[in-house]
Structures are given as structure tokens and as C-alpha cells.
Design a protein around this motif. Structure first.
Motif, PDB file in Angstrom:
ATOM      1  N   ARG A 100       0.847  -1.197   0.000  1.00 43.38           N
ATOM      2  CA  ARG A 100       0.000   0.000   0.000  1.00 43.38           C
ATOM      3  C   ARG A 100       0.884   1.249   0.000  1.00 43.38           C
ATOM      4  O   ARG A 100       1.874   1.324   0.718  1.00 43.38           O
ATOM      5  N   THR A 101       0.504   2.212  -0.833  1.00 48.12           N
ATOM      6  CA  THR A 101       1.239   3.471  -0.941  1.00 48.12           C
ATOM      7  C   THR A 101       0.248   4.621  -1.090  1.00 48.12           C
ATOM      8  O   THR A 101      -0.844   4.433  -1.645  1.00 48.12           O
ATOM      9  N   PRO A 102       0.606   5.815  -0.633  1.00 49.23           N
ATOM     10  CA  PRO A 102      -0.279   6.963  -0.839  1.00 49.23           C
ATOM     11  C   PRO A 102      -0.151   7.583  -2.227  1.00 49.23           C
ATOM     12  O   PRO A 102      -0.939   8.459  -2.591  1.00 49.23           O
ATOM     13  N   ASP A 103       0.847   7.159  -3.029  1.00 53.22           N
ATOM     14  CA  ASP A 103       1.037   7.762  -4.352  1.00 53.22           C
ATOM     15  C   ASP A 103       1.646   6.739  -5.306  1.00 53.22           C
ATOM     16  O   ASP A 103       2.861   6.703  -5.518  1.00 53.22           O
ATOM     17  N   ALA A 104       0.807   5.905  -5.895  1.00 56.15           N
ATOM     18  CA  ALA A 104       1.288   4.861  -6.797  1.00 56.15           C
ATOM     19  C   ALA A 104       1.929   5.452  -8.048  1.00 56.15           C
ATOM     20  O   ALA A 104       2.907   4.909  -8.574  1.00 56.15           O
ATOM     21  N   GLN A 105       1.405   6.577  -8.536  1.00 54.32           N
ATOM     22  CA  GLN A 105       1.930   7.162  -9.767  1.00 54.32           C
ATOM     23  C   GLN A 105       3.357   7.657  -9.566  1.00 54.32           C
ATOM     24  O   GLN A 105       4.214   7.500 -10.437  1.00 54.32           O
ATOM     25  N   GLN A 106       3.643   8.253  -8.420  1.00 51.09           N
ATOM     26  CA  GLN A 106       4.999   8.733  -8.159  1.00 51.09           C
ATOM     27  C   GLN A 106       5.978   7.573  -8.078  1.00 51.09           C
ATOM     28  O   GLN A 106       7.093   7.654  -8.608  1.00 51.09           O
ATOM     29  N   LEU A 107       5.571   6.486  -7.447  1.00 51.21           N
ATOM     30  CA  LEU A 107       6.454   5.323  -7.357  1.00 51.21           C
ATOM     31  C   LEU A 107       6.602   4.654  -8.721  1.00 51.21           C
ATOM     32  O   LEU A 107       7.650   4.073  -9.017  1.00 51.21           O
ATOM     33  N   HIS A 108       5.571   4.714  -9.549  1.00 51.97           N
ATOM     34  CA  HIS A 108       5.693   4.217 -10.919  1.00 51.97           C
ATOM     35  C   HIS A 108       6.827   4.933 -11.628  1.00 51.97           C
ATOM     36  O   HIS A 108       7.669   4.311 -12.295  1.00 51.97           O
ATOM     37  N   HIS A 109       6.879   6.238 -11.485  1.00 50.86           N
ATOM     38  CA  HIS A 109       7.955   7.021 -12.108  1.00 50.86           C
ATOM     39  C   HIS A 109       9.304   6.645 -11.504  1.00 50.86           C
ATOM     40  O   HIS A 109      10.285   6.441 -12.234  1.00 50.86           O
ATOM     41  N   GLY A 110       9.360   6.548 -10.176  1.00 47.05           N
ATOM     42  CA  GLY A 110      10.628   6.216  -9.527  1.00 47.05           C
ATOM     43  C   GLY A 110      11.152   4.860  -9.932  1.00 47.05           C
ATOM     44  O   GLY A 110      12.358   4.691 -10.186  1.00 47.05           O
ATOM     45  N   LEU A 111      10.290   3.877 -10.005  1.00 41.76           N
ATOM     46  CA  LEU A 111      10.717   2.540 -10.420  1.00 41.76           C
ATOM     47  C   LEU A 111      11.191   2.547 -11.864  1.00 41.76           C
ATOM     48  O   LEU A 111      12.133   1.841 -12.222  1.00 41.76           O
ATOM     49  N   GLY A 112      10.544   3.350 -12.692  1.00 42.79           N
ATOM     50  CA  GLY A 112      10.965   3.444 -14.081  1.00 42.79           C
ATOM     51  C   GLY A 112      12.378   3.980 -14.208  1.00 42.79           C
ATOM     52  O   GLY A 112      13.147   3.522 -15.064  1.00 42.79           O
ATOM     53  N   THR A 113      12.742   4.940 -13.366  1.00 46.15           N
ATOM     54  CA  THR A 113      14.105   5.479 -13.417  1.00 46.15           C
ATOM     55  C   THR A 113      15.135   4.446 -12.990  1.00 46.15           C
ATOM     56  O   THR A 113      16.320   4.577 -13.319  1.00 46.15           O
ATOM     57  N   LEU A 114      14.695   3.413 -12.270  1.00 47.01           N
ATOM     58  CA  LEU A 114      15.597   2.338 -11.851  1.00 47.01           C
ATOM     59  C   LEU A 114      15.609   1.181 -12.846  1.00 47.01           C
ATOM     60  O   LEU A 114      16.231   0.155 -12.597  1.00 47.01           O
ATOM     61  N   GLY A 115      14.908   1.342 -13.959  1.00 46.14           N
ATOM     62  CA  GLY A 115      14.876   0.301 -14.982  1.00 46.14           C
ATOM     63  C   GLY A 115      13.821  -0.756 -14.769  1.00 46.14           C
ATOM     64  O   GLY A 115      13.793  -1.772 -15.489  1.00 46.14           O
ATOM     65  N   CYS A 116      12.936  -0.550 -13.798  1.00 49.91           N
ATOM     66  CA  CYS A 116      11.863  -1.520 -13.533  1.00 49.91           C
ATOM     67  C   CYS A 116      10.639  -1.207 -14.386  1.00 49.91           C
ATOM     68  O   CYS A 116      10.435  -0.075 -14.832  1.00 49.91           O
ATOM     69  N   GLN A 117       9.828  -2.219 -14.608  1.00 48.53           N
ATOM     70  CA  GLN A 117       8.592  -2.071 -15.366  1.00 48.53           C
ATOM     71  C   GLN A 117       7.421  -2.562 -14.510  1.00 48.53           C
ATOM     72  O   GLN A 117       6.969  -3.694 -14.640  1.00 48.53           O
TER      73      GLN A 117
END
Length: 220
Positions: A100-117
Motif C-alpha cells: 500500500r502506498t499513498p502515491d502509486a503514480q509517483q512510485l511508478h515514475h521512480g521505479l521506471g528510473t531504476l529500470g523496472c517495469q
């Protein structure tokens, strides 16, 4: 932005088999759930919240035989023929952790910068006797889970949380460990109440149950 355990995912070939597994393994039958129209699946649920794991629950998920084809890949790799054969042959299994997170969209961006999908943020809902549940969840278009199945799925609830309408159960989550997560991913997620490691199963949990302490490991 800390992430905490929201629920554990147990996959089953049928809900009846999943419920029987839950009662045999944990000593408690799961409660009613509902249908996920977007994914063509349905579930049953059980509260497992304990100290440090507020609003945690266990979800048993199976393909809904009465649902129309969803027109997209189902979540948690449920369309994978090898996984379907494994579930029919070996029975239900702990498969995944949802955080659970309060901001899934922000973590989506952060994971993308780490090469995750991690997948796109999808708006999903489910009808219950207490009202409609609404949430946003990161799901890949192919239904797969990144990092060879180790990347936890991220969820952001909008409004009521499902545990608010679930009866208490005698099962309590004591500990949870996520494996196969590189250090940069762990640092981004800032796991609260969970241990994280570079190696090991995607999720390992210990629960206090009417059958005593039960430890479960996810399997590929």
C-alpha cells in the motif's frame, strides 16, 4: 513515502480449492469476496492484521469461470499456461505481496528510473455488500511481474479499505520478508514493517494461526 504490506496473494485454480487450502493450512475458512470485472477473476479474503501490519489481509484469487474474457492479460501472471498447470497439479500457493502506498503514480515514475517495469496505473473496482471498493494498482499490460516475479505490486486505495468490512479472524501476521529486491528498489519503496533482501523468495511470511505458527514461502 513508505510502503507497507496491504495484502498477500494466494493463487488457486478454483476458489473452492483456495478456500479448502486456507482452512487446511491456517485453520480458518476465508470470508466472501467478489468479482474483478476488469480482470475476469474473483476472490475470497481473510483479515490477518497484527502488530505492525495494520489493515493487512490475505486474498485468494482464481479465474472466474462465469466471467467474460477480460480482453487483456490478467494480473499476477494468471494466464500463463505453466502456472495454470502448476496450480492444477500442486494446488493453491502463496504467490505475491501487494504493498500500500499513498502515491502509486509517483512510485511508478521512480521505479521506471531504476529500470523496472511495474506496469500502468489502472483504476479498478469491486462490488461488496458494504459498498463499492475503488483502488489504483500498477499492472503490466502482459500481466507479468517484473524482477522475475519479485517486484511487489503497488496499490493505492481510494476511499474505504476492504478490511473495514471484514470480520476479525484468529490469524495474525507476525513477520513478512520480501526477497529478490535490489537495494535501490528497497530504498525507493522505504518498506515499513517488512524486511527486504537481494535474494530469496519473493515473499516469506509467518502467521500465528489456530494451527500454530505457519511459515509460507512464495514459489516461482
Amino acid at each position: 513515502m513508505n510502503c507497507e504490506l496491504d495484502h498477500l496473494v494466494v493463487l488457486a485454480d478454483t476458489l473452492a480449492h483456495g478456500a479448502a487450502w486456507c482452512e487446511a493450512t491456517l485453520g480458518v475458512a476465508p470470508g466472501p469476496g467478489g468479482r474483478h470485472a476488469l480482470m475476469g477473476t474473483h476472490n475470497r479474503v481473510l483479515r490477518i492484521d497484527g502488530d505492525g501490519f495494520a489493515q493487512a489481509y490475505l486474498e485468494i484469487v482464481a479465474i472466474d469461470p462465469d466471467a467474460a474474457p477480460p480482453g487483456r492479460a490478467r494480473w499476477f501472471g494468471m494466464d500463463d499456461p505453466a502456472q495454470q498447470r502448476q496450480l492444477r497439479r500442486n494446488g493453491p500457493r502463496l504467490a505475491h505481496a501487494v504493498l500500500r502506498t499513498p502515491d502509486a503514480q509517483q512510485l511508478h515514475h521512480g521505479l521506471g528510473t531504476l529500470g523496472c517495469q511495474p506496469g500502468r496505473a489502472l483504476k479498478i473496482s469491486r462490488e461488496t455488500a458494504s459498498g463499492t471498493l475503488h483502488w489504483c494498482m500498477l499492472v503490466r499490460d502482459d500481466g507479468a511481474i517484473d524482477l522475475a516475479g519479485h517486484l511487489p505490486t503497488l496499490i493505492q486505495w481510494q476511499g474505504m479499505h476492504p478490511t473495514e468490512a471484514m470480520p476479525a479472524s484468529p490469524v495474525r501476521l507476525q513477520s513478512a520478508t520480501l526477497g529478490g529486491l535490489p537495494a535501490p528498489v528497497r530504498e525507493l519503496l522505504r518498506l515499513r514493517g517488512l524486511s527486504g533482501h537481494d535474494t530469496g523468495p519473493a515473499v516469506t511470511v509467518t502467521l500465528d494461526t489456530p494451527r500454530g505458527a505457519v511459515t509460507l514461502h512464495s514459489t516461482p
